[in-house]
Design an enzyme around this catalytic site. Structure first.
Site: not given
Length: 309
Positions: A50, A256-257, A82-83
C-alpha cells in the site's frame, strides 16, 4: 520461479471456485510469515504494497524482501500495488518491477475513473503488467484510504460492464458491503450477494476482487485486549461469506487487518509475559509465527487455495 502476473492464477481460481489471498506486507517478518504459510499449503499468493507501506518501509527495501521470498520458494508470487491513486504512482511501481498494480480512481466521477484507469491499463499492458481497478467505494480506513459511510456506494452492475469494456482492465474491485479496517459492521454482517451474482453473470469468466475482507478473528481481538489493547466491538466479514463470494466469481480476497491483529496480539502477549525481554527477535518471532498460522488457516479454510499449484 520469477514474479508472475495474476492472469493465470485468476483463471485457475475462477474455474476452481476458490480465491487467491492478497496479503498486505510492511516488513520482513510479515512477508516471511505469509510466504512460509503459502509454501506449506502449496498455494499461490499475492503480496501487496500500500501507499502507507511504501512510506514506512521504503519501496526499495520492500521490493528486495519480496525478491528474497521469490528466491526462497518456487511459489507463484505476484507483487501488487494496492490502492494506487494516480497514474504516476502506478507507472513508478510498474517501472520498479511490480507485476500487478491497482489504480483506485473510484473517488472521481465515472468518466474520470474510466479515463485514468484506461491510461494506466495502456501503459501497464505495454510492459506486460496487469491492472486492477475499483468501481464503487468501500467505507472505512486503511492506510491513506479514508471513506466515510456517507460517501460509500455499492457497485452498479451495468456500469461495471461498461467500465470493464471501455478500460480493458484485468480485474475489478467491487463494493458489496465490505469495508476497510477492524470495524466493518455495526450490526449483523451482511453482503449483497445478489449484486455480486448479477455482476458475475454480466461479466462471465472475469475476475472480481473483494477489498476489506478481513474476518477480524475474535481470538486475536480478545488476545489484544487481554494484554493491554483497546479494540472494543471490532467485527469483520464472516469466513463463510468469503468462501461464498469466491464461488461467485471473486478470485482475489484482500487481507490486511487480520495480519495486523495476529501480529500485534502475539507481540503484546510476549511483552506482558516477559517484561524483562528487550531482544526484538524474541517478540517479533512469535508475531511472525502468528501470521503464518493465520494465513495457513485462511488458505485452507476460507480461500480454499491449498494445494492448487
Amino acid at each position: 520461479m520469477p514474479l508472475v502476473t495474476s492472469k493465470e492464477l485468476f483463471e485457475n481460481a475462477y474455474k476452481g471456485k476458490y480465491a487467491v489471498g492478497a496479503f498486505n506486507v510492511n516488513n520482513m517478518e510479515i512477508i516471511q510469515g505469509i510466504v512460509d504459510a503459502a509454501k506449506e499449503e502449496g498455494s499461490p499468493i499475492i503480496l501487496q504494497v500500500s501507499a502507507g507501506a511504501r512510506k514506512y518501509a521504503n519501496p526499495i527495501y520492500l521490493r528486495k524482501l519480496v525478491e528474497a521470498a521469490v528466491e526462497d520458494t518456487d511459489l507463484p508470487i505476484v507483487l501488487h500495488l494496492d490502492h494506487g491513486d494516480s497514474f504516476e504512482i502506478c507507472k513508478q511501481c510498474i517501472d520498479d518491477g511490480f507485476t500487478s498494480v491497482m489504480i483506485d480512481a473510484s473517488h472521481h466521477s465515472f468518466e474520470e475513473n474510466i479515463e485514468i484507469t484506461k491510461k494506466v491499463v495502456d501503459y501497464a499492458h505495454s510492459k506486460g503488467v496487469v491492472v486492477e481497478a475499483e468501481l464503487g467505494r468501500l467505507a472505512g480506513v486503511e492506510d491513506d484510504v479514508n471513506v466515510s459511510a456517507e460517501d460509500a456506494s455499492y457497485t452498479n452492475p451495468e456500469q461495471a460492464v461498461e467500465f470493464v469494456k471501455r478500460t480493458g482492465v484485468d480485474s475489478l474491485a467491487i463494493a458489496i458491503g465490505t469495508s476497510h479496517g477492524a470495524y466493518k459492521f455495526k450490526g449483523e454482517p451482511k453482503l449483497d450477494f445478489d449484486r455480486l451474482a448479477k455482476i458475475s453473470s454480466l461479466l462471465p469468466n472475469f475476475p472480481l476482487v473483494l477489498h476489506g475482507a478481513s474476518t477480524v478473528l475474535p481470538e486475536f481481538v480478545e488476545m489484544c485486549n487481554q494484554y493491554g489493547g483497546n479494540i472494543p466491538g471490532a467485527q469483520g466479514v464472516p469466513e463463510e461469506m468469503l468462501t461464498q463470494a469466491a464461488s461467485l466469481g471473486v478470485c482475489k480476497i484482500n487481507i490486511d487487518t487480520d495480519l495486523r491483529l495476529a501480529m500485534t496480539a502475539a507481540i503484546r502477549k510476549e511483552l506482558i509475559e516477559n517484561p524483562g525481554e528487550f531482544d526484538p527477535r524474541k517478540y517479533l518471532g512469535p508475531g511472525r509465527n502468528a501470521i503464518k498460522k493465520m494465513v495457513q488457516h485462511k488458505i485452507k479454510n476460507v480461500l480454499k487455495s491449498s494445494n492448487s499449484i
